[in-house]
Scaffold this active site. Structure first.
Site, PDB file in Angstrom:
ATOM      1  N   LYS A 111      25.371  28.619 -13.123  1.00  0.00           N
ATOM      2  CA  LYS A 111      26.298  29.661 -13.374  1.00  0.00           C
ATOM      3  C   LYS A 111      25.762  30.959 -12.717  1.00  0.00           C
ATOM      4  O   LYS A 111      26.740  31.859 -12.542  1.00  0.00           O
ATOM      5  CB  LYS A 111      26.674  29.319 -14.851  1.00  0.00           C
ATOM      6  CG  LYS A 111      27.663  28.149 -14.960  1.00  0.00           C
ATOM      7  CD  LYS A 111      29.002  28.345 -14.627  1.00  0.00           C
ATOM      8  CE  LYS A 111      29.958  27.171 -14.758  1.00  0.00           C
ATOM      9  NZ  LYS A 111      29.899  25.911 -14.197  1.00  0.00           N
ATOM     10  N   LYS A 194      32.473  12.401  -2.572  1.00  0.00           N
ATOM     11  CA  LYS A 194      33.423  11.698  -3.744  1.00  0.00           C
ATOM     12  C   LYS A 194      34.445  12.525  -3.787  1.00  0.00           C
ATOM     13  O   LYS A 194      34.540  13.700  -3.276  1.00  0.00           O
ATOM     14  CB  LYS A 194      32.437  11.881  -4.817  1.00  0.00           C
ATOM     15  CG  LYS A 194      31.210  10.895  -4.992  1.00  0.00           C
ATOM     16  CD  LYS A 194      30.996  11.038  -6.636  1.00  0.00           C
ATOM     17  CE  LYS A 194      30.746  11.817  -7.177  1.00  0.00           C
ATOM     18  NZ  LYS A 194      30.074  11.754  -8.601  1.00  0.00           N
ATOM     19  N   LYS A 197      35.581  16.508  -5.479  1.00  0.00           N
ATOM     20  CA  LYS A 197      34.484  17.511  -5.368  1.00  0.00           C
ATOM     21  C   LYS A 197      34.981  18.950  -5.155  1.00  0.00           C
ATOM     22  O   LYS A 197      34.426  19.816  -5.469  1.00  0.00           O
ATOM     23  CB  LYS A 197      33.393  16.914  -4.128  1.00  0.00           C
ATOM     24  CG  LYS A 197      32.274  16.070  -4.896  1.00  0.00           C
ATOM     25  CD  LYS A 197      31.425  16.683  -5.970  1.00  0.00           C
ATOM     26  CE  LYS A 197      30.884  15.748  -6.996  1.00  0.00           C
ATOM     27  NZ  LYS A 197      30.240  16.258  -8.123  1.00  0.00           N
TER      28      LYS A 197
END
Ligand code: TRP
Length: 331
Positions: A111, A194, A197
């Protein structure tokens, strides 16, 4: 009965990947465990401090989980901010959470890289809030993906530390819950990776998608020039389309196209047409149910109220006991 808990972030719509991953298992789990499923709206403030549509997102996520089969009579379905008791436990846990261990958390470091202009204390203490979510109901199991394993490990650390510091064997150690069955991987339509995403793009099929949207997305799915030799190995984008077909189409349909692929007579246009049709048949009941539930404000309010009551009963009992253990008592 063992307790299972999971937190759901109120971002984005549910897609086929969510459904064939955790969601379908949640629906089965609610019959075997004491389940708590909550919408983590406090957590969303760590990345979206002034959310534009917080309430709408929460309503919409709640409606989608209900449409997928979560039963508010069986499981405790609640909104995190309806149970502010969790913040009190968060505070106590924060007093014994150390800067070093919080800074080392990989999700925090990610983050920091993603939002360098907003490295707030909420991000740093995200793991203690998550630990509070779990410990407040003394959950035994938490279904977690790879990305949340470290958070669960930290939860055990915080719980054990609390027990040690205040000399009470109070919080149990929550374990990762592994669904009994193999999780079906749902690939994206863009030929790689996938589903879900890169959210919002054309490679993801959401449970809220209309037939037109599904048709358009499937039509654009990545393919190639087609097989040139019989029984050749499928390249990833084609294999992905077959995997998707595996979950929404009849076995004989999959077999039919597999044979066509193997003898090189396949036409991807036909395959896509069939895949789109079967996806629409699969998604339509979900979408219709979601729309119905979203429109029924009184029902949604009743569900939230019911969950709040059950979650509050459990949370306030924990807080009462924790206060007592730490030493906050009436003078
Ligand atoms: N961190 C979780 C996620 O990003 C959401 C979450 C918040 C959660 N609190 C939780 C998950 C407690 C399990 C238990 O997906």
């Amino acid at each position: 009965m063992k307790t299972v808990l999971s937190g759901i972030r109120p971002t984005g719509n549910l897609h086929l990947g969510n459904y064939f991953g955790a969601l379908r298992n949640f629906v089965e789990m609610q019959h075997e465990y004491n389940c708590y499923f909550f919408i983590a709206d406090y957590h969303s403030l760590t990345t979206h401090p002034t959310p534009d549509h917080l309430q709408d997102n929460v309503r919409s996520v709640l409606a989608q989980y209900l449409a997928a089969g979560l039963d508010p009579e069986k499981a405790t379905l609640y909104i995190q901010s309806d149970v502010p008791e969790v913040i009190e436990l968060y505070l106590y846990l924060n007093m014994n959470a150390y800067m070093g261990e919080l800074e080392r958390c990989t999700a925090f470091k990610d983050k920091v890289r993603q939002q360098p202009d907003n490295i707030n204390a909420g991000l740093l203490t995200y793991p203690t809030l998550m630990a509070a979510d779990i410990l407040i109901h003394k959950a035994d199991f938490v279904p977690v993906g790879k990305d949340q394993e470290q958070h669960l490990e930290m939860t055990r650390t915080f719980g054990n530390r609390f027990n040690r510091m205040y000399k009470h064997d109070y919080f149990p150690e929550p374990q990762a819950f592994n669904f009994g069955r193999e999780l079906v991987k749902i690939p994206a339509l863009n030929g790689a990776g996938k589903m879900g995403k890169s959210e919002g793009d054309d490679s993801t099929i959401f449970l809220t998608d209309t037939p037109k949207q599904i048709e358009k997305k499937v039509k654009r799915a990545v393919t190639d020039a087609g097989p040139t030799e019989p029984n050749s190995v499928m390249p990833e984008p084609i294999d992905n389309l077959f995997q998707l077909m595996n979950v929404v189409s009849k076995p004989e349909t999959v077999e039919y196209f597999r044979e066509k692929y193997n003898d090189c007579s396949i036409r991807y246009g036909d395959l896509k047409k069939q895949l789109a049709e079967d996806m629409i048949t699969f998604v339509n009941p979900f979408r219709e149910r979601i729309e119905e539930i979203i429109a029924d404000e009184a029902y949604l309010r009743r569900v939230a109220e019911m969950g709040k009551e059950k979650a509050k009963a459990s949370a306030s009992k924990t807080i009462r006991e924790v206060r007592e253990i730490i030493g906050f008592k009436p003078l």
